[in-house]
Design a protein around this motif. Structure first.
Motif, mmCIF file in Angstrom:
data_model
loop_
_atom_site.group_PDB
_atom_site.id
_atom_site.type_symbol
_atom_site.label_atom_id
_atom_site.label_comp_id
_atom_site.label_asym_id
_atom_site.label_seq_id
_atom_site.Cartn_x
_atom_site.Cartn_y
_atom_site.Cartn_z
ATOM 1 N N GLY A 241 8.280 -0.255 10.912
ATOM 2 C CA GLY A 241 7.531 -1.429 11.367
ATOM 3 C C GLY A 241 6.626 -1.989 10.277
ATOM 4 N N ILE A 242 5.929 -1.096 9.597
ATOM 5 C CA ILE A 242 5.043 -1.552 8.519
ATOM 6 C C ILE A 242 5.855 -2.229 7.418
ATOM 7 C CG2 ILE A 242 3.324 -0.880 6.811
ATOM 8 C CD1 ILE A 242 2.645 1.523 8.505
ATOM 9 N N LEU A 243 6.967 -1.617 7.048
ATOM 10 C CA LEU A 243 7.795 -2.189 5.984
ATOM 11 C C LEU A 243 8.292 -3.583 6.371
ATOM 12 C CD1 LEU A 243 9.959 0.787 4.595
ATOM 13 C CD2 LEU A 243 7.791 -0.139 3.765
ATOM 14 N N ARG A 244 8.735 -3.713 7.612
ATOM 15 C CA ARG A 244 9.231 -5.013 8.077
ATOM 16 C C ARG A 244 8.137 -6.073 7.997
ATOM 17 N NH1 ARG A 244 12.977 -3.234 12.387
ATOM 18 N NH2 ARG A 244 11.065 -2.728 13.485
ATOM 19 N N ASP A 245 6.942 -5.692 8.468
ATOM 20 C CA ASP A 245 5.806 -6.628 8.405
ATOM 21 C C ASP A 245 5.551 -7.087 6.975
ATOM 22 O OD1 ASP A 245 5.559 -6.318 11.093
ATOM 23 O OD2 ASP A 245 3.763 -5.047 11.018
ATOM 24 N N GLY A 246 5.589 -6.120 6.053
ATOM 25 C CA GLY A 246 5.313 -6.442 4.659
ATOM 26 C C GLY A 246 6.369 -7.343 4.046
ATOM 27 N N GLU B 105 8.200 -9.498 5.754
ATOM 28 C CA GLU B 105 8.020 -10.817 6.381
ATOM 29 C C GLU B 105 6.901 -11.610 5.715
ATOM 30 O OE1 GLU B 105 7.480 -11.158 10.675
ATOM 31 O OE2 GLU B 105 9.353 -10.012 10.901
ATOM 32 N N SER B 106 5.809 -10.901 5.428
ATOM 33 C CA SER B 106 4.659 -11.589 4.829
ATOM 34 C C SER B 106 4.863 -11.835 3.341
ATOM 35 C CB SER B 106 3.391 -10.773 5.042
ATOM 36 O OG SER B 106 3.342 -9.692 4.122
ATOM 37 N N GLY B 107 5.918 -11.282 2.779
ATOM 38 C CA GLY B 107 6.191 -11.471 1.366
ATOM 39 C C GLY B 107 5.433 -10.516 0.461
ATOM 40 N N GLU B 108 4.613 -9.653 1.067
ATOM 41 C CA GLU B 108 3.846 -8.702 0.260
ATOM 42 C C GLU B 108 4.752 -7.598 -0.303
ATOM 43 O OE1 GLU B 108 0.513 -7.196 2.437
ATOM 44 O OE2 GLU B 108 -0.071 -5.782 0.863
ATOM 45 N N PHE B 109 5.789 -7.262 0.443
ATOM 46 C CA PHE B 109 6.739 -6.242 -0.004
ATOM 47 C C PHE B 109 8.043 -6.886 -0.442
ATOM 48 C CE2 PHE B 109 4.911 -2.894 3.190
ATOM 49 C CZ PHE B 109 3.756 -2.807 2.426
ATOM 50 N N ASP B 110 8.728 -6.180 -1.333
ATOM 51 C CA ASP B 110 10.106 -6.551 -1.675
ATOM 52 C C ASP B 110 10.975 -5.319 -1.460
ATOM 53 O OD1 ASP B 110 12.493 -7.415 -2.776
ATOM 54 O OD2 ASP B 110 11.839 -6.925 -4.823
ATOM 55 N N VAL B 111 11.612 -5.246 -0.296
ATOM 56 C CA VAL B 111 12.390 -4.063 0.081
ATOM 57 C C VAL B 111 13.774 -4.474 0.539
ATOM 58 C CG1 VAL B 111 12.502 -2.067 1.620
ATOM 59 C CG2 VAL B 111 10.280 -2.857 0.795
ATOM 60 N N PRO B 112 14.772 -4.337 -0.342
ATOM 61 C CA PRO B 112 16.129 -4.764 0.008
ATOM 62 C C PRO B 112 16.728 -3.929 1.138
ATOM 63 C CG PRO B 112 15.899 -4.395 -2.364
ATOM 64 C CD PRO B 112 14.669 -3.844 -1.718
ATOM 65 N N ASP B 113 16.406 -2.636 1.198
ATOM 66 C CA ASP B 113 17.009 -1.739 2.194
ATOM 67 C C ASP B 113 15.889 -1.064 2.982
ATOM 68 O OD1 ASP B 113 18.195 0.271 3.644
ATOM 69 O OD2 ASP B 113 19.417 1.027 1.989
ATOM 70 N N VAL B 114 15.504 -1.708 4.107
ATOM 71 C CA VAL B 114 14.365 -1.201 4.877
ATOM 72 C C VAL B 114 14.649 0.179 5.467
ATOM 73 C CG1 VAL B 114 12.938 -1.577 6.935
ATOM 74 C CG2 VAL B 114 13.421 -3.476 5.399
ATOM 75 N N SER B 115 15.821 0.372 6.033
ATOM 76 C CA SER B 115 16.162 1.671 6.629
ATOM 77 C C SER B 115 16.129 2.786 5.596
ATOM 78 C CB SER B 115 17.555 1.628 7.250
ATOM 79 O OG SER B 115 17.543 0.815 8.382
ATOM 80 N N GLY B 116 16.796 2.540 4.488
ATOM 81 C CA GLY B 116 16.866 3.553 3.434
ATOM 82 C C GLY B 116 15.495 3.870 2.867
ATOM 83 N N THR B 117 14.677 2.859 2.703
ATOM 84 C CA THR B 117 13.348 3.070 2.137
ATOM 85 C C THR B 117 12.441 3.809 3.130
ATOM 86 O OG1 THR B 117 13.640 1.032 0.887
ATOM 87 C CG2 THR B 117 11.415 1.935 0.997
ATOM 88 N N THR B 118 12.599 3.499 4.413
ATOM 89 C CA THR B 118 11.872 4.242 5.449
ATOM 90 C C THR B 118 12.189 5.731 5.342
ATOM 91 O OG1 THR B 118 11.961 2.365 6.962
ATOM 92 C CG2 THR B 118 11.544 4.518 7.933
ATOM 93 N N LEU B 119 13.483 6.011 5.267
ATOM 94 C CA LEU B 119 13.953 7.386 5.121
ATOM 95 C C LEU B 119 13.316 8.052 3.911
ATOM 96 C CD1 LEU B 119 16.003 8.821 6.868
ATOM 97 C CD2 LEU B 119 17.777 8.221 5.225
ATOM 98 N N ALA B 120 13.313 7.349 2.791
ATOM 99 C CA ALA B 120 12.787 7.909 1.541
ATOM 100 C C ALA B 120 11.291 8.189 1.650
ATOM 101 C CB ALA B 120 13.066 6.957 0.382
ATOM 102 N N VAL B 121 10.546 7.262 2.232
ATOM 103 C CA VAL B 121 9.098 7.437 2.354
ATOM 104 C C VAL B 121 8.778 8.651 3.219
ATOM 105 C CG1 VAL B 121 6.992 6.435 3.320
ATOM 106 C CG2 VAL B 121 8.552 5.009 1.980
#
Lengths: 207, 207
Positions: free
Chosen positions: A146-151, A153-169
């Motif tokens: 959820g946090i990654l998605r918000d970021g 959307e707001s343009g603060e984050f650049d995350v091409p693969d949200v699922s994979g990055t969630t897993l990694a974090v």
DNA sequence: CCCGAACCTGAGCAAGCGCTTAGGGCGTGG
DNA sequence: CCACGCCCTAAGCGCTTGCTCAGGTTCGGG
């Protein structure tokens, strides 16, 4: 209710477990499971660490597996609570992610014995008990995602693969329980700080 | 020596283990240990998976622990070899780090059964055997730390805490063995690619 | 054709496992 | 003072564990 009356339930680890003998047995089990693993720990060992006879264990718990389940359940609840609370603080997505990682890592380092049992002895649980715990895990996953998605959307984050990055974090945070050593140079706070910084860099958009 | 003659030693997993019966037992043990853990696996289970009687195991291995040691030793050697080789390719520190993470993760995902045993059953080993394996780990650590130092020196990386970041990078890679699932959506190559990118972002200096 | 070495099995031993049961101390309400 | 319920222990039951051993099969060299 005064603060003193509260103490056992709020401040002391495993204060929610009563009566006292049951709590002592559970604390002993956490210690033993963390050191040797569930299958390498005997009920005699647990009882011995608690200063009791092997039979005492079965007055408070039906089986050795039930002990593991109680530990896993309470531990996961606690970890999820820590993560959820932190994800509500910090304002911007970046601040919230930093708070979340900082708190989650601090918990896994500071309570690394509990965390080790909770995170690495899952498949010693029965089918239903494991399913129950897995549901809690999916909620941790949802918080970070959820946090990654918000970021994003707001343009603060650049995350091409949200699922994979969630897993990694989450993987990065959880694995702290495996290597963290009390004798080591770093305090739980320091590791939390370091990891919050590393994770932020993983996801932040370049200006 | 032709390529065909080489095949068992070079291409087939665990081809270096001979004779054939010893190899079959070892492969069965890797499978069982990965699924259930060392302590939850019986010698009867291992022998059964290999299609042999329990007694056959003791012709080729002195104890159950020796089996685990052989697996750990060969597995760690392989992992270190993969990491070292990759760290020599890629030119710049950034390229070398990406290659190292990509290869190391690919190994932990593709051979996740072996990796799981190798990384998570260490404390079932005897004192001396564990010490031997820990030495190999320190060499993996040195490889990653070396790349980070080079990158900091050249100004390509911005890493305030080299030791801590080394720990985090290796931890991230190793934990892949815990969660990776063959049924999952991602191939080992894809996870390697994702992780190489995430790690690069963790350490790169902002332009 | 036979011998000896290499390999494997069936049967089983001693030890340790999770868990049960019969019974004893002990604080509390009547 | 007794009787009851709670909590605990000593002893041990049935079973599984890692591992052993005597005996049989297989196979290449003489």
């Amino acid at each position: 209710m005064t603060a003193a009356q509260d103490a056992t339930a709020e401040d002391v680890p495993w204060g929610e477990v009563a009566p006292e003998a049951a709590r002592k047995l559970l604390v002993a089990a956490v210690e033993a499971f963390a050191e040797q693993g569930y299958h390498a720990t005997t009920t005699r060992d647990i009882a011995g660490r608690a200063g009791m006879s092997p039979a005492a264990l079965y007055i408070h718990y039906k089986t050795k597996e039930e002990l593991l389940h109680r530990i896993s359940r309470i531990g996961h609840d606690k970890a999820l609570e820590v993560l959820s609370a932190a994800s509500g603080r910090g304002g911007s997505p970046g601040g919230r992610l930093a708070e979340a990682v900082r708190s989650f890592v601090r918990w896994h380092a500071g309570r690394h014995d509990t965390a080790r049992v909770v995170q690495y002895e899952l498949d010693a649980l029965s089918e239903e008990h494991r399913a129950e715990i897995m549901a809690l895990r999916r909620r941790s996953d949802a918080v970070v995602r959820g946090i990654l998605r918000d970021g994003v959307e707001s343009g603060e984050f650049d995350v091409p693969d949200v699922s994979g990055t969630t897993l990694a974090v989450l993987s990065l945070c959880i694995d702290v329980a495996r290597w963290f050593n009390v004798q080591g140079r770093r305090t739980p706070e320091e590791v939390g700080e370091l990891y919050a910084d590393l994770v932020l860099r993983m996801v932040s958009a370049r200006p």
